[in-house]
Design an enzyme around this catalytic site. Structure first.
Site, short mmCIF file in Angstrom:
data_model
loop_
_atom_site.label_atom_id
_atom_site.label_comp_id
_atom_site.label_asym_id
_atom_site.label_seq_id
_atom_site.Cartn_x
_atom_site.Cartn_y
_atom_site.Cartn_z
N GLU A 197 102.30 80.65 35.79
CA GLU A 197 101.40 80.54 36.95
C GLU A 197 102.19 80.01 38.14
OE1 GLU A 197 97.46 78.79 35.69
OE2 GLU A 197 98.59 78.64 33.80
N LYS A 243 101.20 76.65 40.44
CA LYS A 243 100.95 75.33 39.88
C LYS A 243 101.88 74.30 40.51
CE LYS A 243 99.56 74.46 35.91
NZ LYS A 243 99.48 74.15 34.46
N GLU A 272 106.06 73.44 34.78
CA GLU A 272 104.62 73.70 34.91
C GLU A 272 104.32 75.15 35.26
OE1 GLU A 272 101.79 71.76 34.49
OE2 GLU A 272 103.21 70.49 33.43
N GLU A 290 95.49 72.13 23.67
CA GLU A 290 96.69 72.60 24.37
C GLU A 290 97.93 72.21 23.57
OE1 GLU A 290 97.32 71.27 28.34
OE2 GLU A 290 95.28 71.72 29.01
#
Length: 418
Positions: A321, A324, A330, A266
């Site tokens: 997203e 999250k 985030e 990541e």
């Protein structure tokens, strides 16, 4: 963690025009495909988005059957994941074999599954039950793969946070924390015996967020800068990510595992954040991710300490997203918005993968019809005036804290960059 259910928004935006360009052949770009959102496109519509950035590798945090089926026949390499909640079960090879027969075997060989990750950033969580279960779970899954005759084609590993390093600057002084080394060494031995990669999640964003006045932004965004020199090796570093990775190489060598393969599981940069999340802007995300992908396209991901090894890097993440938890950042790491448009320009034109319905997959899976694709907004390449280099969560577990890099790293970097 248990994945939340999601559905495709009825307001999914379909655009009508695509610029015709020649595809770029790329062999090393990877992307994380998270699914913590209630407005994400269908997996069939995701296939052309993955291809549009030249990615040939996808990392999941589960083994979503719809995704694995949608990518059938595309040749895209997949890492599938077992969440932290599975660790206690996977210690039993028979239960691990059942999971493999249900979640992996049915999609082979049409979908190219090459790796299974067990948990995420376990050693940085300070959870003794998870820590104690990590290696036995990895061994259980590997044993099950041996039984299934798949151990030669599917590796078993786990992803670590940079927080497991006690020292990370200068890179040559990289060393694992005494608090994790007793747990880590048997895992490193497992990697050596099974020839599986060591995965690390590395985020220069967190270092900059913690000390934006001390750390030069150009150094973390792959921009032109004077860089830093490791006083021990004399190696010059012009970006923080490669310095972080060489610190990992040094830590592995110090632990006696110099030859292990390292992959960046990541790394990324958010395009939006809270008021205290300094640097979380579309422009900075564009430069970090855009420059990084350009480096990967040109196979310029060799670090000073490992000049003969091209890194495999998985960018975080494919989509913003919306479900999250945590700070605003985030929910804003995506290269794309859920409607399929770019969250920001990456500084280069997307590959034309919509032409001819090249969404991938097996046409028979759609009752013989053409696989649906998701058109996207074409973006012209940035010109030289933008300052770009010429050559260039896991859900619920990925660390969004300044602790990812120690204050020692921050202060030393600031001192060497003055």
């Amino acid at each position: 963690m248990e994945l939340k259910s999601f559905h495709r928004s009825s307001s999914l935006l379909f655009l009508l025009s695509v610029v015709m360009i020649s595809p770029v052949m790329v062999t090393s770009i990877g992307v994380n495909y998270g699914q913590i959102g209630d407005n994400l496109p269908s997996p069939e519509e995701v296939v052309p988005l993955v291809k549009s950035i030249g990615a040939t590798k996808v990392k999941l945090y589960d083994a979503n059957p719809e995704i694995l089926k949608a990518f059938s026949g595309t040749g895209v390499e997949f890492i599938v994941g077992l969440g932290n909640e599975y660790l206690s079960k996977m210690k039993d090879p028979s239960k691990a074999l059942t999971w493999i027969k249900q979640n992996v075997t049915p999609f082979l060989p049409a979908t190219n599954i090459t790796c299974i990750t067990i948990g995420n950033e376990i050693l940085a969580l300070n959870d003794s039950s998870l820590t104690d279960s990590l290696l036995p779970a990895m061994q259980g899954v590997h044993s099950a793969l041996v039984t299934a005759g798949l151990s030669d084609q599917i590796a078993v590993t786990t992803a670590h946070s940079l927080a497991i390093l006690q020292t990370s600057f200068p890179p040559s002084a990289g060393e694992f924390s005494p608090g994790v080394i007793d747990y880590l060494k048997p895992i490193l031995e497992f990697h050596r015996k099974t020839d599986s990669p060591f995965l690390i999640n590395a985020y220069p964003f967190f270092a900059y967020k913690g000390s934006p006045k001390e750390i030069p932004l150009d150094f973390v965004l792959f921009q032109q800068n004077q860089g830093v020199v490791d006083p021990t090796t004399g190696f010059h570093y012009d970006n923080m990510l490669f310095a972080q990775i060489d610190a990992v190489y040094s830590a592995l060598a110090a632990a006696g595992y110099k030859t292990l393969k390292v992959q960046i599981s990541e790394t990324g940069w958010p395009s939006k954040g809270d008021d205290d999340e300094f640097g979380a802007t579309p422009e900075n995300a564009k430069r970090y991710n855009g420059n990084l992908i350009k480096l990967m396209k040109n196979e310029k991901t060799k670090t000073p300490l490992r000049p003969n090894n091209d890194l495999i890097i998985y960018v975080f993440a494919l989509f913003n997203e919306n479900m999250k938890p945590g700070p605003t950042s985030e929910r804003n790491y995506g290269l794309f918005k859920p409607d399929g448009t770019q969250a920001y320009s990456l500084g280069f034109t997307l590959n034309d993968v919509v032409k001819g319905g090249s969404g991938g997959g097996n046409s028979s899976s759609n009752g013989g019809g053409k696989t649906p694709v998701l058109p996207m907004t074409p973006v012209a390449p940035d010109n030289a005036s933008t300052g770009y280099l010429a050559i260039s969560s896991a859900p619920g577990n990925r660390k969004g804290k300044e602790a990812v890099l120690s204050m020692v790293v921050i202060m030393l970097l600031a001192r060497h960059l003055l």
